[in-house]
Write an enzyme that holds these catalytic residues in place. Structure first.
Site, mmCIF file in Angstrom:
data_model
loop_
_atom_site.group_PDB
_atom_site.id
_atom_site.type_symbol
_atom_site.label_atom_id
_atom_site.label_comp_id
_atom_site.label_asym_id
_atom_site.label_seq_id
_atom_site.Cartn_x
_atom_site.Cartn_y
_atom_site.Cartn_z
ATOM 1 N N ASP A 115 0.821 -1.221 0.072
ATOM 2 C CA ASP A 115 -0.075 0.153 0.005
ATOM 3 C C ASP A 115 0.882 1.228 -0.083
ATOM 4 O O ASP A 115 0.372 2.282 0.411
ATOM 5 C CB ASP A 115 -1.043 0.148 1.225
ATOM 6 C CG ASP A 115 -1.762 -1.096 1.419
ATOM 7 O OD1 ASP A 115 -2.256 -1.642 0.217
ATOM 8 O OD2 ASP A 115 -1.951 -1.699 2.396
ATOM 9 N N LYS A 131 1.962 2.011 -5.061
ATOM 10 C CA LYS A 131 2.626 1.378 -6.289
ATOM 11 C C LYS A 131 1.624 1.478 -7.663
ATOM 12 O O LYS A 131 2.234 1.862 -8.556
ATOM 13 C CB LYS A 131 2.903 -0.200 -6.148
ATOM 14 C CG LYS A 131 4.177 -0.336 -5.171
ATOM 15 C CD LYS A 131 4.261 -1.822 -4.796
ATOM 16 C CE LYS A 131 3.022 -2.650 -4.346
ATOM 17 N NZ LYS A 131 2.745 -2.151 -2.796
ATOM 18 N N GLY A 159 -4.179 -4.808 -3.908
ATOM 19 C CA GLY A 159 -5.229 -3.703 -4.598
ATOM 20 C C GLY A 159 -4.529 -2.568 -4.699
ATOM 21 O O GLY A 159 -3.998 -1.888 -3.822
ATOM 22 N N HIS A 160 -4.222 -2.507 -6.108
ATOM 23 C CA HIS A 160 -3.608 -1.224 -6.681
ATOM 24 C C HIS A 160 -4.500 -0.164 -6.876
ATOM 25 O O HIS A 160 -5.733 -0.426 -7.702
ATOM 26 C CB HIS A 160 -2.733 -1.449 -7.833
ATOM 27 C CG HIS A 160 -1.473 -2.365 -7.318
ATOM 28 N ND1 HIS A 160 -0.591 -2.633 -8.375
ATOM 29 C CD2 HIS A 160 -0.893 -2.682 -6.345
ATOM 30 C CE1 HIS A 160 0.501 -3.187 -7.870
ATOM 31 N NE2 HIS A 160 0.302 -3.177 -6.683
ATOM 32 N N GLN A 174 2.406 -6.213 -2.950
ATOM 33 C CA GLN A 174 2.623 -6.223 -1.616
ATOM 34 C C GLN A 174 3.914 -5.410 -1.320
ATOM 35 O O GLN A 174 4.185 -4.400 -2.057
ATOM 36 C CB GLN A 174 2.764 -7.624 -1.062
ATOM 37 C CG GLN A 174 1.588 -8.473 -0.991
ATOM 38 C CD GLN A 174 0.934 -8.941 -2.244
ATOM 39 O OE1 GLN A 174 1.758 -9.302 -2.983
ATOM 40 N NE2 GLN A 174 -0.417 -8.807 -2.248
HETATM 41 P P1 GTP Z 1 -0.614 -3.014 -2.872
HETATM 42 O O1 GTP Z 1 -0.190 -3.914 -3.939
HETATM 43 O O2 GTP Z 1 -2.123 -3.459 -2.424
HETATM 44 O O3 GTP Z 1 0.360 -2.891 -1.789
HETATM 45 O O4 GTP Z 1 -1.197 -1.404 -3.274
HETATM 46 P P2 GTP Z 1 -0.372 0.026 -3.623
HETATM 47 O O5 GTP Z 1 0.941 0.105 -3.236
HETATM 48 O O6 GTP Z 1 -0.862 0.244 -5.158
HETATM 49 O O7 GTP Z 1 -1.150 1.099 -2.973
HETATM 50 P P3 GTP Z 1 -2.860 1.375 -2.898
HETATM 51 O O8 GTP Z 1 -3.424 1.580 -4.005
HETATM 52 O O9 GTP Z 1 -3.476 0.266 -2.166
HETATM 53 O O10 GTP Z 1 -2.807 2.510 -1.653
HETATM 54 C C1 GTP Z 1 -2.426 3.835 -1.994
HETATM 55 C C2 GTP Z 1 -3.498 4.986 -1.947
HETATM 56 O O11 GTP Z 1 -2.773 6.133 -1.978
HETATM 57 C C3 GTP Z 1 -4.480 4.810 -2.981
HETATM 58 O O12 GTP Z 1 -5.608 5.208 -2.571
HETATM 59 C C4 GTP Z 1 -3.808 6.054 -3.865
HETATM 60 O O13 GTP Z 1 -4.687 6.762 -4.789
HETATM 61 C C5 GTP Z 1 -3.264 7.119 -2.846
HETATM 62 N N1 GTP Z 1 -2.027 7.614 -3.487
HETATM 63 C C6 GTP Z 1 -1.001 7.249 -4.069
HETATM 64 N N2 GTP Z 1 -0.039 8.282 -4.099
HETATM 65 C C7 GTP Z 1 -0.554 9.120 -3.411
HETATM 66 C C8 GTP Z 1 0.147 10.582 -3.169
HETATM 67 O O14 GTP Z 1 1.210 10.878 -3.409
HETATM 68 N N3 GTP Z 1 -0.808 11.522 -2.666
HETATM 69 C C9 GTP Z 1 -1.903 10.944 -1.841
HETATM 70 N N4 GTP Z 1 -2.536 11.690 -1.246
HETATM 71 N N5 GTP Z 1 -2.549 9.966 -2.170
HETATM 72 C C10 GTP Z 1 -1.841 8.985 -3.149
HETATM 73 P P1 IMP Z 2 -2.382 -12.659 2.667
HETATM 74 O O1 IMP Z 2 -1.460 -12.263 1.429
HETATM 75 O O2 IMP Z 2 -3.891 -12.697 2.187
HETATM 76 O O3 IMP Z 2 -2.106 -14.212 3.029
HETATM 77 O O4 IMP Z 2 -2.169 -11.919 3.716
HETATM 78 C C1 IMP Z 2 -1.037 -12.168 4.599
HETATM 79 C C2 IMP Z 2 -0.672 -10.850 5.200
HETATM 80 O O5 IMP Z 2 -0.284 -9.701 4.116
HETATM 81 C C3 IMP Z 2 -1.645 -9.782 5.891
HETATM 82 O O6 IMP Z 2 -1.317 -9.038 6.892
HETATM 83 C C4 IMP Z 2 -2.337 -8.988 4.763
HETATM 84 O O7 IMP Z 2 -2.878 -7.864 5.248
HETATM 85 C C5 IMP Z 2 -1.067 -8.563 4.075
HETATM 86 N N1 IMP Z 2 -1.190 -8.153 2.653
HETATM 87 C C6 IMP Z 2 -1.472 -8.908 1.632
HETATM 88 N N2 IMP Z 2 -1.631 -8.263 0.313
HETATM 89 C C7 IMP Z 2 -1.364 -7.096 0.666
HETATM 90 C C8 IMP Z 2 -1.279 -5.985 0.149
HETATM 91 O O8 IMP Z 2 -1.580 -5.800 -1.248
HETATM 92 N N3 IMP Z 2 -1.538 -4.910 0.618
HETATM 93 C C9 IMP Z 2 -1.301 -4.853 2.123
HETATM 94 N N4 IMP Z 2 -1.087 -5.788 2.883
HETATM 95 C C10 IMP Z 2 -1.182 -6.952 2.230
HETATM 96 MG MG MG Z 3 -3.093 -2.021 -1.662
#
Ligand code: GTP
Ligand code: IMP
Ligand code: MG
Length: 333
Positions: free
Chosen positions: A13, A16, A42-43, A176
């Site tokens: 989170d 990415k 969830g990206h 992740q």
């Molecule tokens: P995983 O693969 O689940 O780890 O996700 P991720 O790394 O793509 O991150 P994710 O999208 O779950 O969470 C990032 C959140 O921050 C989203 O709601 C984005 O829209 C938001 N976001 C990303 N960059 C910025 C930023 O620079 N500023 C702000 N305010 N929001 C941001």
């Molecule tokens: P799993 O991948 O569903 O088995 O979860 C194992 C651990 O990884 C838990 O702590 C989850 O919250 C974390 N996790 C898995 N995928 C993500 C991701 O995309 N973003 C943040 N945490 C994650």
């Molecule tokens: Mg995410």
């Protein structure tokens, strides 16, 4: 040397999805390929006023000329994949799923929601862990066994290497974060596969000599969902007061929060052989930077933070994100 790999530096989170969608539009890769575990991720991509939450389709879909691939190391939930094809409105011909992607079935989701996993580890309950366990037992179905996926099937490593041989740029999307890695993370509070740069490359079928850059994404503070250690963790009230309280994309859970952690970041840089850093959510820690797309317009205290990161981690900060929209980006490459 034509592949750029994007990985998470903390516990996922980091943003990415935002960074990858920016890179896809800006760098125009011929292929964007997704590695990582599967639909547990969830990206979030915010583009042209729309917000997409992507669990399977590569975040680089916004660059319309890119081929979109999912590597054999990634788990597929066919229902989630087919739904995202509709939601994103992509031309299905752009998408390729490797013959050997593992398939998540109902039984995996049920097993993942039991107390030993969802309760003890705080998994996402999306079936990824049990599916990878079945894969290790060599009883998991793979994509070539699923009629609904037939039209997407392809040899992902084959396509990647053809592009590499032709000198075409490739963007490799990690999911992740480093400290959720099955090998390098805070075991047992981790995900079910390695998610460092080498693991992501293995997911898609490219070796180290083809990697030009590893971009490690750090958020300006640290968050974690699920159980496991989080050094410097703030109380929920303090996180809310600072505006750092986030809600998880896949599970809707509250994310735990802590200040930027230089010790973790240093280790993550090493584990991933990172060549450059992307910093996200600068605007959340320094609200005056919101939407800034010019380095010189950042506040002194924000620049001080960026310089401190570079000094302590010995890796240049090349991309800075100041908002969720793709345009809220500073690119120093
Ligand atoms: P995983 O693969 O689940 O780890 O996700 P991720 O790394 O793509 O991150 P994710 O999208 O779950 O969470 C990032 C959140 O921050 C989203 O709601 C984005 O829209 C938001 N976001 C990303 N960059 C910025 C930023 O620079 N500023 C702000 N305010 N929001 C941001
Ligand atoms: P799993 O991948 O569903 O088995 O979860 C194992 C651990 O990884 C838990 O702590 C989850 O919250 C974390 N996790 C898995 N995928 C993500 C991701 O995309 N973003 C943040 N945490 C994650
Ligand atoms: Mg995410």
């Amino acid at each position: 040397m034509s592949a750029v790999v994007v990985v998470g530096g903390f516990f996922g989170d980091e943003g990415k999805g935002k960074i990858i969608s920016y890179l896809a539009l800006n760098d125009k890769p011929s292929i964007v390929v997704r590695g990582g575990v599967g639909p547990n991720a969830g990206h979030t991509v915010v583009y042209k006023g729309k917000t997409y939450k992507l669990r399977q389709i590569p975040s680089g879909f916004v660059y319309e000329k890119a081929r979109l691939l999912i590597g054999p190391g990634v788990l597929i939930n066919p229902e989630v994949l087919l739904r995202e094809i509709k939601e994103t409105g992509i031309d299905p011909k752009r998408l390729g799923v490797d013959y050997q992607c593992g398939i998540i079935e109902k039984t995996h989701i049920e097993r993942d929601r039991k107390p030993d996993l969802k309760g003890r580890i705080g998994t996402t309950g999306t079936g990824c862990g049990p599916a990878n366990a079945d894969r290790a037992l060599r009883v998991l179905k793979v994509a070539r066994d699923v009629p609904e996926l037939k039209k997407f099937l392809t040899d992902v490593p084959g396509e990647l290497h053809e592009a590499i041989d032709n000198g075409l740029p490739i963007l490799v999307e990690g999911t992740q974060g480093t400290f959720l890695s099955l090998y390098h993370g805070t075991y047992p509070f981790v995900t079910s596969d390695d998610v460092t740069a080498s693991g992501i490359c293995a997911d898609v079928g490219i070796g180290p000599k083809h990697v030009k850059d590893v971009i490690i994404v750090f958020k300006s503070y640290v968050t974690r969902v699920g159980a496991g250690p989080l050094p410097g963790e703030l109380s929920e009230e303090e996180a809310a007061r600072r505006g750092w309280l986030e809600i998880a994309t896949v599970t809707g859970r509250k994310r735990r929060a802590a200040p930027f952690n230089f010790d973790l970041a240093k280790r993550a840089v090493k584990l991933n052989s990172a060549t450059m850093i992307a910093i996200t959510k600068l605007d959340v820690v320094f609200p005056e930077t919101a939407g800034v797309s010019d380095f010189d317009k950042l506040s002194d205290r924000a620049i001080h933070f960026i310089r401190e990161v570079e000094k302590k981690l010995h890796v240049p900060v090349k991309i800075i994100s100041t908002g969720p929209d793709i345009e809220h980006t500073i690119d120093l490459r």
